[in-house]
Enzyme design. Structure first.
Site, PDB file in Angstrom:
ATOM      1  N   HIS A  85     -16.038  40.540 -18.402  1.00 39.30           N
ATOM      2  CA  HIS A  85     -14.960  39.547 -18.341  1.00 39.30           C
ATOM      3  C   HIS A  85     -13.960  39.758 -19.476  1.00 39.30           C
ATOM      4  O   HIS A  85     -12.743  39.631 -19.284  1.00 39.30           O
ATOM      5  CB  HIS A  85     -15.594  38.154 -18.414  1.00 39.30           C
ATOM      6  CG  HIS A  85     -14.611  37.041 -18.392  1.00 39.30           C
ATOM      7  ND1 HIS A  85     -14.734  35.941 -19.207  1.00 39.30           N
ATOM      8  CD2 HIS A  85     -13.495  36.826 -17.654  1.00 39.30           C
ATOM      9  CE1 HIS A  85     -13.747  35.110 -18.981  1.00 39.30           C
ATOM     10  NE2 HIS A  85     -12.978  35.609 -18.040  1.00 39.30           N
ATOM     11  N   GLU A  88     -11.572  42.478 -18.611  1.00 35.27           N
ATOM     12  CA  GLU A  88     -10.561  41.971 -17.672  1.00 35.27           C
ATOM     13  C   GLU A  88      -9.428  41.291 -18.429  1.00 35.27           C
ATOM     14  O   GLU A  88      -8.239  41.514 -18.149  1.00 35.27           O
ATOM     15  CB  GLU A  88     -11.201  41.005 -16.683  1.00 35.27           C
ATOM     16  CG  GLU A  88     -10.238  40.337 -15.735  1.00 35.27           C
ATOM     17  CD  GLU A  88     -10.628  38.906 -15.406  1.00 35.27           C
ATOM     18  OE1 GLU A  88      -9.762  38.025 -15.543  1.00 35.27           O
ATOM     19  OE2 GLU A  88     -11.796  38.677 -15.021  1.00 35.27           O
ATOM     20  N   GLU A 165      -7.876  37.411 -28.512  1.00 35.73           N
ATOM     21  CA  GLU A 165      -8.378  36.998 -27.195  1.00 35.73           C
ATOM     22  C   GLU A 165      -9.751  36.350 -27.267  1.00 35.73           C
ATOM     23  O   GLU A 165     -10.164  35.638 -26.348  1.00 35.73           O
ATOM     24  CB  GLU A 165      -8.420  38.193 -26.252  1.00 35.73           C
ATOM     25  CG  GLU A 165      -8.473  37.840 -24.777  1.00 35.73           C
ATOM     26  CD  GLU A 165      -7.220  37.125 -24.284  1.00 35.73           C
ATOM     27  OE1 GLU A 165      -7.305  36.450 -23.239  1.00 35.73           O
ATOM     28  OE2 GLU A 165      -6.150  37.251 -24.948  1.00 35.73           O
TER      29      GLU A 165
END
Length: 278
Positions: A85, A88, A165
């Site tokens: 994830h 991504e 992030e």
């Protein structure tokens, strides 16, 4: 799984245009391969990447593009839980031809919005990147395929962007806490007993997201984002032969893995409650 993904995308556009089956489904032997809609052009590049193309005139001047990666959270090592994830997410934070958030800027220049027209999801077995773009300009289609190509093998993994992030993903994890999560945590070890799926929810473990080093994150990408585990799907109002040529141009030069990592023993369980989106 690529066939299933292709059918799912193509079927949503095909509708009543798909020809009726000539034989009864009930009479077909279980060993028989599921036939491909003859309106879908299917091909495999020398590097192993597959593609599925279907022309569809409605809606007019629109195309749906997908990069389907046959890799998800079930392939993570113990110290990589949540990194499928995470990868991504990093695909939207800089690539070779679209640094930082330029993918979003490009889509906005076309009048498209993040979420509605550009998105992605990670599940146990797959990671799928999605674009909806105007198809009346060959240059726009070409640049959109360049986005997919960059996602396939040119994600930057800038250290600054990785660290930024982490907080975004941890907030997504926090938003998922609640009754549903507690039910999943109780059910999955029972429903998926002795299966890797029971312990590989795509959202991962917060301590790994917070502390994983940059190279370990990139390693998941190197191991599993490779052409023999990928397919490109294109459905829309366009000339199929032109799209096929563009796909070959963009994806044919991606080198195959020199020493591909092998997947572990498969499991019969195929579920998707752990879908995660950016």
């Amino acid at each position: 799984m690529f066939l299933i993904s292709a059918f799912a995308v193509a079927a949503s556009f095909a509708g009543a245009q798909q020809p009726a089956l000539t034989t009864s489904v009930q009479d077909a032997p279980l060993s028989q391969a599921v036939p491909v809609d003859p309106l879908i052009t299917v091909g495999t590049l020398p590097n192993g990447l597959r593609y599925y193309i279907r022309a569809n005139s409605q809606p007019r001047a629109r195309a749906e593009l997908r990069l389907v990666v046959n890799a998800g959270s079930v392939l993570e090592d113990e110290d990589q839980r949540g990194l499928a994830h995470f990868v991504e997410h990093m695909s939207f934070n800089g690539t070779l031809h679209f640094p930082k958030q330029e993918v979003g800027a490009f889509m906005q220049s076309l009048g498209m919005r993040f979420g509605a027209h550009v998105n992605a999801h990670t599940s146990f077995d797959e990671t799928v990147y999605e674009l909806q773009v105007p198809s009346d300009s060959p240059a726009v289609i070409d640049r959109s395929l360049l986005v997919l190509e960059d996602w396939a093998h040119n994600v930057s993994f800038d250290p600054v962007e990785i660290d930024k992030e982490r907080g975004v993903i941890l907030e997504e994890w926090r938003l998922g806490l609640g009754a549903d999560e507690r039910i999943h945590d109780t059910q999955f070890p029972i429903l998926l007993k002795d299966s890797r799926y029971a312990e590989r929810l795509p959202i991962g473990k917060p301590e790994i997201i917070q502390n994983v080093n940059h190279e370990r994150l990139r390693q998941f990408y190197v191991d599993w984002y490779r052409p023999d585990l990928m397919a490109v799907i294109a459905v829309g109002d366009f000339d199929k032969s032109a799209i096929e040529a563009q796909i070959k141009s963009h994806f044919g030069s991606i080198p195959p893995a020199s020493s591909p990592k092998t997947k572990g023993r498969s499991t019969p369980y195929r579920i998707n409650p752990g879908r995660s989106t950016p």
